[in-house]
Design an enzyme around this catalytic site. Structure first.
Site, PDB file in Angstrom:
ATOM      1  N   THR A   1      58.753  74.801  17.476  1.00 44.49           N
ATOM      2  CA  THR A   1      57.382  74.343  17.206  1.00 44.49           C
ATOM      3  C   THR A   1      57.411  73.046  16.418  1.00 44.49           C
ATOM      4  O   THR A   1      58.450  72.682  15.858  1.00 44.49           O
ATOM      5  CB  THR A   1      56.589  75.398  16.401  1.00 44.49           C
ATOM      6  OG1 THR A   1      55.205  75.031  16.382  1.00 44.49           O
ATOM      7  CG2 THR A   1      57.085  75.490  14.973  1.00 44.49           C
TER       8      THR A   1
ATOM      9  N   GLU B   1      52.756  72.239  11.804  1.00 46.96           N
ATOM     10  CA  GLU B   1      53.018  72.382  10.372  1.00 46.96           C
ATOM     11  C   GLU B   1      52.362  73.631   9.780  1.00 46.96           C
ATOM     12  O   GLU B   1      52.936  74.295   8.916  1.00 46.96           O
ATOM     13  CB  GLU B   1      52.535  71.144   9.609  1.00 46.96           C
ATOM     14  CG  GLU B   1      53.418  69.916   9.792  1.00 46.96           C
ATOM     15  CD  GLU B   1      54.823  70.087   9.225  1.00 46.96           C
ATOM     16  OE1 GLU B   1      54.989  70.852   8.249  1.00 46.96           O
ATOM     17  OE2 GLU B   1      55.757  69.480   9.775  1.00 46.96           O
TER      18      GLU B   1
ATOM     19  N   ASP C   1      53.558  81.811  20.492  1.00 47.58           N
ATOM     20  CA  ASP C   1      52.287  81.332  21.021  1.00 47.58           C
ATOM     21  C   ASP C   1      51.203  82.287  20.544  1.00 47.58           C
ATOM     22  O   ASP C   1      51.418  83.501  20.489  1.00 47.58           O
ATOM     23  CB  ASP C   1      52.301  81.262  22.552  1.00 47.58           C
ATOM     24  CG  ASP C   1      51.168  80.381  23.074  1.00 47.58           C
ATOM     25  OD1 ASP C   1      50.934  79.316  22.478  1.00 47.58           O
ATOM     26  OD2 ASP C   1      50.525  80.748  24.068  1.00 47.58           O
TER      27      ASP C   1
ATOM     28  N   PHE D   1      43.509  77.534   9.033  1.00 44.66           N
ATOM     29  CA  PHE D   1      43.424  76.418   9.974  1.00 44.66           C
ATOM     30  C   PHE D   1      42.899  76.932  11.302  1.00 44.66           C
ATOM     31  O   PHE D   1      42.682  78.121  11.483  1.00 44.66           O
ATOM     32  CB  PHE D   1      44.794  75.742  10.135  1.00 44.66           C
ATOM     33  CG  PHE D   1      45.853  76.601  10.794  1.00 44.66           C
ATOM     34  CD1 PHE D   1      46.138  76.455  12.143  1.00 44.66           C
ATOM     35  CD2 PHE D   1      46.567  77.543  10.069  1.00 44.66           C
ATOM     36  CE1 PHE D   1      47.106  77.232  12.760  1.00 44.66           C
ATOM     37  CE2 PHE D   1      47.548  78.329  10.676  1.00 44.66           C
ATOM     38  CZ  PHE D   1      47.814  78.164  12.021  1.00 44.66           C
ATOM     39  N   GLY D   2      42.689  76.028  12.230  1.00 43.75           N
ATOM     40  CA  GLY D   2      42.223  76.430  13.555  1.00 43.75           C
ATOM     41  C   GLY D   2      40.876  77.136  13.515  1.00 43.75           C
ATOM     42  O   GLY D   2      39.915  76.636  12.934  1.00 43.75           O
ATOM     43  N   TYR D   3      40.836  78.332  14.100  1.00 48.72           N
ATOM     44  CA  TYR D   3      39.581  79.089  14.201  1.00 48.72           C
ATOM     45  C   TYR D   3      39.370  80.068  13.043  1.00 48.72           C
ATOM     46  O   TYR D   3      38.473  80.912  13.103  1.00 48.72           O
ATOM     47  CB  TYR D   3      39.545  79.852  15.528  1.00 48.72           C
ATOM     48  CG  TYR D   3      39.591  78.959  16.750  1.00 48.72           C
ATOM     49  CD1 TYR D   3      38.490  78.188  17.110  1.00 48.72           C
ATOM     50  CD2 TYR D   3      40.736  78.874  17.539  1.00 48.72           C
ATOM     51  CE1 TYR D   3      38.524  77.363  18.222  1.00 48.72           C
ATOM     52  CE2 TYR D   3      40.793  78.051  18.657  1.00 48.72           C
ATOM     53  CZ  TYR D   3      39.685  77.298  18.990  1.00 48.72           C
ATOM     54  OH  TYR D   3      39.726  76.471  20.098  1.00 48.72           O
TER      55      TYR D   3
ATOM     56  N   HIS E   1      47.367  88.405  12.834  1.00 49.90           N
ATOM     57  CA  HIS E   1      48.161  88.576  14.052  1.00 49.90           C
ATOM     58  C   HIS E   1      49.572  88.030  13.860  1.00 49.90           C
ATOM     59  O   HIS E   1      50.552  88.660  14.235  1.00 49.90           O
ATOM     60  CB  HIS E   1      47.475  87.863  15.210  1.00 49.90           C
ATOM     61  CG  HIS E   1      47.134  86.429  14.940  1.00 49.90           C
ATOM     62  ND1 HIS E   1      46.398  86.030  13.847  1.00 49.90           N
ATOM     63  CD2 HIS E   1      47.442  85.282  15.605  1.00 49.90           C
ATOM     64  CE1 HIS E   1      46.258  84.715  13.854  1.00 49.90           C
ATOM     65  NE2 HIS E   1      46.887  84.239  14.905  1.00 49.90           N
ATOM     66  N   ARG E   2      49.666  86.849  13.234  1.00 50.46           N
ATOM     67  CA  ARG E   2      50.972  86.228  13.012  1.00 50.46           C
ATOM     68  C   ARG E   2      51.772  87.013  11.972  1.00 50.46           C
ATOM     69  O   ARG E   2      52.969  87.216  12.118  1.00 50.46           O
ATOM     70  CB  ARG E   2      50.795  84.764  12.594  1.00 50.46           C
ATOM     71  CG  ARG E   2      52.083  83.957  12.678  1.00 50.46           C
ATOM     72  CD  ARG E   2      51.843  82.452  12.562  1.00 50.46           C
ATOM     73  NE  ARG E   2      51.174  81.956  13.764  1.00 50.46           N
ATOM     74  CZ  ARG E   2      49.933  81.471  13.790  1.00 50.46           C
ATOM     75  NH1 ARG E   2      49.224  81.393  12.676  1.00 50.46           N
ATOM     76  NH2 ARG E   2      49.402  81.054  14.927  1.00 50.46           N
TER      77      ARG E   2
END
EC number: 3.6.1.66
Length: 201
Positions: free
Chosen positions: A8, A11, A68, A155-157, A182-183
């Protein structure tokens, strides 16, 4: 010292993963300028695609993993799904900021009563002898009605995703998020495997 390569350049993901895979004597290496097109049709296909690409770059003799993840919303036919990172170009054919992407989701969900959603993370690991293993984590929740208007984490959503405790992921510290996300779930499974397979503990 054991070495593990992460396929990946994101960051934010790197910071989360380093926080979870906090294993003594594990050297986590992230390649520079690693860029692979995500052409898979599932999260599993994309994570394996990344892992295999890096495995080949490293002459097929290093422990590597790809990851992913994405947001799946019931009312949007599980979109953005595998297009989570590039949902702006997939949906509008143009680049948007993170806040604009979040607003796009909120606009699409404007008249939806069913706000159920989940985040999913898929890890593909390839050992230096070619063994392939897969780890997955899911967190269920729902899409908020509005964006966070205060300084937040994540971050993201994260700022439009409500957990079962009615807290946005972006309201949680990294440590709090990694316990339920989830991660966090996927990488905890991966960590247990690594401790057993690489460190015999």
């Amino acid at each position: 010292m054991k070495t593990l390569f992460f396929a990946t350049t994101n960051e934010n993901k790197i910071n989360e993963v380093k926080n979870i895979l906090d294993i003594p004597n594990l050297n986590l290496i992230v390649p520079q300028n690693f860029n692979i097109k995500e052409t898979g049709k599932t999260f599993k296909e994309n994570s394996l695609l990344k892992a295999k690409a890096l495995f080949e770059i490293l002459n097929n003799n290093q422990n590597v993993f790809g990851e992913d993840s994405g947001l799946c919303i019931e009312a949007l036919n599980l979109e953005p799904g595998i297009y989570s990172k590039r949902y702006d170009t997939y949906k509008l054919c143009k680049k948007l900021s993170t806040n604009e992407k979040n607003q796009l989701i909120l606009d699409l969900m404007k008249n939806e009563k069913n706000r159920k959603a989940y985040f999913i993370c898929n890890i593909s690991y390839i050992s230096k002898n070619g063994q392939i293993l897969n780890f997955e984590g899911i967190i269920k929740g729902k899409i908020a009605l509005s964006l966070n208007d205060k300084k937040n984490y994540g971050f993201g959503y994260d700022s439009i995703f409500l957990t079962k405790n009615n807290k946005k992921l972006s309201d949680l510290t990294l440590e709090e998020k990694n316990k339920i996300s989830h991660r966090g779930i996927a990488f905890l499974k991966f960590k247990k495997f690594l401790l057993k397979s690489l460190f015999n503990s």
